[in-house]
Write a protein that holds these residues in place. Structure first.
Motif, PDB file in Angstrom:
ATOM      1  N   CYS A   1     -56.479 -49.838   1.108  1.00 29.30           N
ATOM      2  CA  CYS A   1     -56.374 -50.896  -0.290  1.00 29.30           C
ATOM      3  C   CYS A   1     -55.048 -50.456  -0.680  1.00 29.30           C
ATOM      4  CB  CYS A   1     -57.403 -50.030  -0.929  1.00 29.30           C
ATOM      5  SG  CYS A   1     -57.474 -48.603  -1.931  1.00 29.30           S
TER       6      CYS A   1
ATOM      7  N   SER B   1     -52.837 -53.778  -1.605  1.00 31.21           N
ATOM      8  CA  SER B   1     -52.182 -54.048  -2.784  1.00 31.21           C
ATOM      9  C   SER B   1     -51.250 -53.947  -3.246  1.00 31.21           C
ATOM     10  CB  SER B   1     -52.648 -52.443  -3.910  1.00 31.21           C
ATOM     11  OG  SER B   1     -52.278 -52.865  -4.984  1.00 31.21           O
TER      12      SER B   1
ATOM     13  N   VAL C   1     -56.368 -52.658  -6.412  1.00 29.52           N
ATOM     14  CA  VAL C   1     -55.839 -54.251  -6.344  1.00 29.52           C
ATOM     15  C   VAL C   1     -55.083 -53.932  -6.981  1.00 29.52           C
ATOM     16  CG1 VAL C   1     -58.919 -53.814  -6.091  1.00 29.52           C
ATOM     17  CG2 VAL C   1     -58.218 -53.550  -8.201  1.00 29.52           C
TER      18      VAL C   1
ATOM     19  N   ASP D   1     -58.754 -58.921  -5.059  1.00 33.13           N
ATOM     20  CA  ASP D   1     -58.537 -57.768  -3.813  1.00 33.13           C
ATOM     21  C   ASP D   1     -58.261 -58.221  -2.530  1.00 33.13           C
ATOM     22  OD1 ASP D   1     -59.226 -55.903  -2.214  1.00 33.13           O
ATOM     23  OD2 ASP D   1     -61.292 -55.710  -2.911  1.00 33.13           O
TER      24      ASP D   1
END
Length: 260
Positions: A166, A170, A202, A215
């Motif tokens: 993630c 991001s 995010v 996201d």
């Protein structure tokens, strides 16, 4: 929607040191912290350094030996429109002064190195449609895969390797948006339905006079994100910054929906 969140962090600290903790739910538009508590065992000397502008809630504590930090909160989220496709981008002269910093390249999102690619790939699109196209490109070309990145991985590395977690997604979506002259910033959040539970990285993009959560991993609904911190990239939103040495013993995060 009503959520309960929890973070439990246990570390062994090699010697007395200061620690900046960023795990508390922020006070922000659309997000009301109804109750919360941050406790330490054993008790430690702690100081609050909250940000009155962003609503970020920060605690600095002095640690030595084994310390557990436990945070629990009940947070109410007010649903907002999430359809950004028709939202316009704003001229530079019309952007609020506090937004301008999020147009610039940063350590983990060196957007200046992606200008040519963004112009060729998305140059004919505007505003929300351009953001939607960027998200679609990432979904098609980048795999969610643990172990292929590390704490020094930048958006350029992820762009080349086409894989990451993630944090990497991001950084990449932020860099691509900034290269398209769209302000974008990093957000850490408790993420409902994320598996396994974790503080989720995010992003937000500024369109039509407001920030829109996005996201790039597609692994959690944006209307179930409980915001903790915002910043230029991961360097600004790390949940723990240790001014010394420490060893992780155990940590977990969770979020449960407890009402509408």
């Amino acid at each position: 929607m009503l959520f309960e969140v929890e973070a439990s962090l246990t570390y062994d600290f090699a010697g007395p040191c200061e620690v900046l903790l960023l795990v508390e739910a922020a006070h922000s538009p659309g997000q009301a912290v109804l109750s919360d508590a941050l406790t330490f065992w054993p008790p430690v000397e702690a100081t609050r350094i909250d940000d009155p502008v962003t609503g970020e809630r920060r605690t600095v504590f002095t640690a030595a030996g084994r310390v557990n930090a436990l945070y629990r909160a009940t947070v109410k989220l007010t649903p907002a429109n999430q359809d950004l496709a028709g939202e316009p981008e704003m001229a530079l002269r019309d952007l609020p002064s506090e937004v301008l910093a999020y147009l610039r390249a940063s350590r983990y999102s060196p957007s200046d190195r992606l200008l040519r690619f963004v112009e060729r790939e998305f140059g004919t699109l505007k505003g929300g449609r351009k953001v939607a196209a960027i998200l679609a490109w990432i979904a098609e070309h980048v795999d969610y895969e643990a172990g292929v990145s590390h704490s020094g991985t930048t958006a350029i590395d992820t762009f080349i390797d086409r894989a990451g977690v993630c944090r990497d997604f991001s950084h990449l979506v932020i860099a691509l948006c900034r290269a398209a002259n769209l302000p974008a910033r990093a957000v850490s959040a408790y993420a409902w339905r994320l598996e396994p539970p974790d503080l989720h990285a995010v992003a937000e993009v500024y369109l039509g006079g407001r920030w829109w959560l996005i996201d790039a991993t597609g692994r959690a609904p944006v209307d179930g994100l409980v915001r903790v911190a915002t910043g230029r990239d991961a360097a600004d939103i790390a949940f723990m910054t240790i001014m010394g040495g420490a060893t992780l013993v155990e940590q977990h995060f969770k979020i449960d929906k407890v009402g509408d």
